[in-house]
Design an enzyme around this catalytic site. Structure first.
Site, PDB file in Angstrom:
ATOM      1  CE  LYS A 167      -3.303   5.654  -1.543  1.00  0.00           C
ATOM      2  NZ  LYS A 167      -4.225   6.419  -2.388  1.00  0.00           N
TER       3      LYS A 167
ATOM      4  CE1 TYR B 233      -3.740   2.487   0.559  1.00  0.00           C
ATOM      5  CE2 TYR B 233      -2.378   3.338   2.341  1.00  0.00           C
ATOM      6  CZ  TYR B 233      -3.460   3.470   1.493  1.00  0.00           C
ATOM      7  OH  TYR B 233      -4.265   4.592   1.575  1.00  0.00           O
TER       8      TYR B 233
END
Ligand code: NDP
Length: 251
Positions: A162, A158
């Site tokens: 990002k 994740y």
């Protein structure tokens, strides 16, 4: 309706069926923007559109899976056909699946890359020709504090998506500023939405729920306000980055 620099702008928002995207659509509509809501759950989008319309705002919804380039093109086409232009795209659609790397949740890695990264790029690809033609536009990307600092074990992939959003948004800014297209990245900390429910293990979801509660996750509307702030600046003022987290969150 408002008379701010938001009024009458055509704003396309992905991930508008819940959380930050939905809240942003409602806030911008209250300021007089014409909002185009995209996500997969059409019933949720339609409920938001109904609420916006009942309050005197202008909104339409389009069912879109951002991992499908053709569908993202359809979303932008709907905005151009309905309202004649796209002033702003908010690339908000995102998912978060937390697990240690050695759990080898490879399908979840693929999914996060497909939605958080490729989906966002499809949004850019779909909207750029219109913005270049208009000689004006604004691309707003949802990054995260997890794009600034790596949350591990658990958040490695994740965080990688990002941090890629950070790199992309900065790169877009460098390439597009001379074409009068503004680029903004919004990096939230913990926000009370459905996002922490995206992990496959119930124990992880439970831990995240407790974590969000402990650090007093802030409401989605606080992020919507930051997005509105970036949009309402005069055309010659670009907000490059806003980091927003709960006061009680240390990273
Ligand atoms: P939510 O889970 O409430 O919203 C996520 C949105 O993304 C939903 O509208 C969902 O709609 C949409 N979405 C997911 N997959 C797809 C897909 N394949 N195609 C189209 N839409 C999709 O979470 P948030 O509002 O919190 O998340 C919004 C953004 O903010 C994300 O990018 C997230 O990473 C980022 N963020 C959130 C933080 C938080 O703590 N909440 C912190 C930092 C960043 P549907 O399922 O209907 O398709």
């Amino acid at each position: 309706m408002g008379t701010s620099n938001i009024a009458d702008k055509v704003v396309v928002i992905t991930g508008a069926s819940s959380g930050i995207g939905e809240s942003t659509a409602k806030l911008l509509a209250r300021h007089g923007a014409k909002v185009v809501l995209g996500a997969r759950r059409k019933d949720r989008l339609d409920a938001a559109v109904k609420e916006i319309s009942a309050a005197g705002g202008t909104a339409v919804s389009v069912a879109v899976d951002v991992t499908k380039r053709g569908e993202v093109e359809g979303l932008i086409r709907a905005a151009v056909d309905g309202f004649g232009r796209v002033d702003v795209i908010v690339n908000d659609a995102g998912i978060m699946s937390i697990a240690p790397i050695d759990a080898l949740k490879v399908e979840e890695w693929d999914r996060m890359i497909d939605v958080n990264l490729k989906g966002l790029l499809y949004g850019v690809a779909a909207v750029l020709p219109s913005m270049q033609k208009q000689k004006q536009g604004h691309i707003i990307n949802l990054a995260s504090v997890f794009g600034i600092k790596v949350f591990a074990p658990g958040g490695v992939v994740y965080c990688a998506t990002k941090s890629a959003v950070r790199a992309l948004t900065e790169g877009l800014r460098i390439e597009l500023h001379s074409q009068n297209i503004r680029c903004t990245m919004i990096s939230p900390g913990a926000v009370a939405t459905e996002l922490p429910e995206g992990s496959s293990e119930e124990a992880t979801r439970k831990n995240l729920r407790e974590f969000y509660k402990a650090i007093m996750a802030i409401p989605a509307n606080s992020i919507a306000s930051a997005i509105a702030y970036a949009i309402e600046q005069p055309a010659d003022v670009e907000i490059d980055e806003i980091v927003i987290r709960p006061t009680a969150q240390d990273f």
